[in-house]
Write a protein that holds these residues in place. Structure first.
Motif: not given
Length: 95
Positions: A57-58, A61-68, A79-82, A86-88
């Motif tokens: 979910a975390d 959320e990053v993809y949601r923030i970047c969606s626009r 990476r910045g949020r640490g 696993n996705w990285l």
């Protein structure tokens, strides 16, 4: 199409089209930065992988923030949020 949902809201995998759906969404989540609507395409694909239980979910959320923000790199933010280690790794990026 009306399919039964499993606990957690995830749809059951189907034999027909499953590989094609994964391939299509993998291409979308890797849409180049800066292309018009690319942030929304990456977010839609991220939602697909989240619903399959392949993304946290975390990370979603990053993809949601970047969606626009078509030029914003969600992997750099992860990476910045640490978070999303696993996705990285799956994306071929060092956490």
């Amino acid at each position: 199409m009306n399919r039964k949902r499993r606990r957690g809201g995830q749809e059951p995998a189907t034999a027909a089209g499953s590989d094609a759906e994964v391939a299509e969404n993998w291409a979308l989540v890797n849409t180049p930065l800066g292309e018009e609507w690319s942030g929304r395409a990456r977010y839609a694909a991220a939602m697909f992988f989240y619903r399959r239980g392949e993304m946290s979910a975390d990370t979603l959320e990053v993809y949601r923030i970047c969606s626009r923000l078509d030029a914003e790199d969600p992997l750099a933010i992860l990476r910045g949020r640490g978070t999303g280690k696993n996705w990285l790794k799956r994306m071929g990026v060092e956490p």
